[in-house]
Design an enzyme around this catalytic site. Sequence first.
Site, short mmCIF file in Angstrom:
data_model
loop_
_atom_site.label_atom_id
_atom_site.label_comp_id
_atom_site.label_asym_id
_atom_site.label_seq_id
_atom_site.Cartn_x
_atom_site.Cartn_y
_atom_site.Cartn_z
N GLY A 20 0.84 -1.20 0.00
CA GLY A 20 0.00 0.00 0.00
C GLY A 20 0.87 1.24 0.00
CB CYS A 37 -1.89 8.54 2.94
SG CYS A 37 -1.74 7.02 3.81
N GLY A 97 -6.75 2.11 2.84
CA GLY A 97 -7.76 2.37 1.82
C GLY A 97 -9.09 1.68 2.04
N GLY A 147 -2.29 10.49 10.36
CA GLY A 147 -1.19 9.81 9.69
C GLY A 147 0.06 9.94 10.56
P1 XMP Z 1 -6.42 3.44 6.49
O1 XMP Z 1 -6.96 3.78 5.14
O2 XMP Z 1 -6.84 2.09 6.97
O3 XMP Z 1 -4.83 3.38 6.29
O4 XMP Z 1 -6.68 4.50 7.49
C1 XMP Z 1 -3.95 3.03 7.32
C2 XMP Z 1 -2.52 3.03 6.77
O5 XMP Z 1 -2.10 4.34 6.38
C3 XMP Z 1 -0.67 4.35 6.36
N1 XMP Z 1 -0.19 5.59 6.98
C4 XMP Z 1 0.30 6.65 6.30
N2 XMP Z 1 0.50 6.84 4.99
N3 XMP Z 1 1.32 9.04 5.43
C5 XMP Z 1 1.04 8.03 4.55
O6 XMP Z 1 1.23 8.22 3.34
C6 XMP Z 1 1.13 8.91 6.77
O7 XMP Z 1 1.39 9.83 7.55
C7 XMP Z 1 0.61 7.66 7.22
N4 XMP Z 1 0.32 7.17 8.47
C8 XMP Z 1 -0.18 5.91 8.27
C9 XMP Z 1 -0.21 3.13 7.14
O8 XMP Z 1 0.32 2.22 6.20
C10 XMP Z 1 -1.48 2.65 7.80
O9 XMP Z 1 -1.48 1.28 8.12
#
Ligand code: XMP
Length: 501
Positions: free
Chosen positions: A318, A325, A359, A408
């Site tokens: 991902g 993100c 996602g 994030g």
């Molecule tokens: P969902 O969509 O389930 O995604 O909320 C969780 C995942 O988002 C990633 N993650 C980040 N990706 N910047 C990013 O581009 C960030 O600051 C960030 N923080 C988390 C991570 O892989 C998580 O499991």
Amino acid sequence: MSTPKLSIAEMTGRDIATDSFWRGKTFDDFLFRPQKGIIESRTRITLTSPLTNNLPLDLPIVSSNMDSVTGKTMAQAMALEGGLGVIHRALSIEQQAGKVTQVKRSHSAIIERPLCLPSGTSMREARAFARQHDITGILIETRAGSGILAGLLSDRDIPWSDEHIDDTVDTFMTPYSKLHTHPPGISPEDAERILFEKRIERLPLVDDERRIHGLITRKDIVFLRRRPFAAKDGKGRLLVAAAIGARGDYLERSAALLEAGADCLFIDIAHGHSVIMEDAIGRVRKQFGDIELVCGNVATAEGARYLRDAGASAIKVGVGPGRGCRTRLETAAGVPQLQAIQEAWSGVRDTVPIVADGGVRYDKDIFMALICGASAVMLGSALSGTDEAPGRVIEDPATHTKKKIYRGMTSPEAVFESLYDTEDGDAVDAAMATPAEGQELQVPYKGSVVDILHRIRGHLRSAVSYAGETSLESAREKILSDPARFLIPLSGAAYRESYDR
Ligand code: XMP
């Protein structure tokens, strides 16, 4: 899980990266064609799937290693429902390892190092000790640190009144000579039988020399019995994972986390298809050998193969689909998530499992991820806003609705907080040199994560039934064998029919 010998590209001559069926596609771009149902009760449908080749989960859901998603309480709840929590790493090594220890100690069928007090302790101290640690039975040892069992003081032995408060525990405890004990090495099932047959609440495990090896309580056994899916290790303790990085203190951190009992480490960096990651995997493998090591994130077949060949036990997939993100908006890097999952799977073909990360907005997205190549799914925002997620419930003064924060891990707020107390100048310099690729959001307060996991389990079972199968594994195998037959790409009108409501 059966392992097909050839990749899709090898079998069909098609390259997923350029194949128009998958190219540019994500969860909402497909439905699957319902198949004849063959099971009478959906509760009989199994969802077991591997996180790594040695770590199956009854509910293949993993909570994100984010400071607004997974701390101790979330990790406990995830494991109790058959999933797994990954404790985030925006903590000192001691704090993160401490959370792993707390999860391993909680709800264990066998308490390996039960709390003890020495003979001669006053009832006043014993009462305070029981309250402080929230326990209802204290093993009494002959003298401090001897480890030799002298007796057991249960909550029924502790008077409410202060009348005998300065007497010693020896007056009130059940002495060793009257206790039912058992040698160590007993299975939780045998322990349950003995507790019932003898009608006792606790069974201390002691060797021939009365040395204490553990404690089994009826309360813990009953608790776990009511959670048939709980993810447990060979000693009946809850499973827990923890995140590490690929620079700085990651080797020291790994050592502390493994020592605390972590069952799996996640090396988690934004751009996992990188020499930094390869180097980190090599060093972790050299120092810690054959541990369970999930690595990511990548979004391509080449990235997945690269991590597998470097020594990953599972590949996390991902780049940019997550709700917190901003990677795609700030850098334009990324692959639509369903294409990424299918690509990564086609690159490694079940030699190591794929963990789809980010996602997911609807429960059906979890099923789509699982039938298109993932073996487990990591959830962040879907599990945020719950009681078990770290952080307080806040009330929106404008709408009087309850909310929690989801952010994030590279959002300015999360980065600032993790560096607030640090004396590591390199970490501060690195953070200042890296613009934010994450954002902070307010999400609705959702109550307990247990209800969300029950709902997800129910929806996954229904989806398996619609796929005409009796297990997630067979549904996945069926659809992966011929995706173009079972998946229906949606036209704009078909999309509106599903989503405009
Ligand atoms: P969902 O969509 O389930 O995604 O909320 C969780 C995942 O988002 C990633 N993650 C980040 N990706 N910047 C990013 O581009 C960030 O600051 C960030 N923080 C988390 C991570 O892989 C998580 O499991």
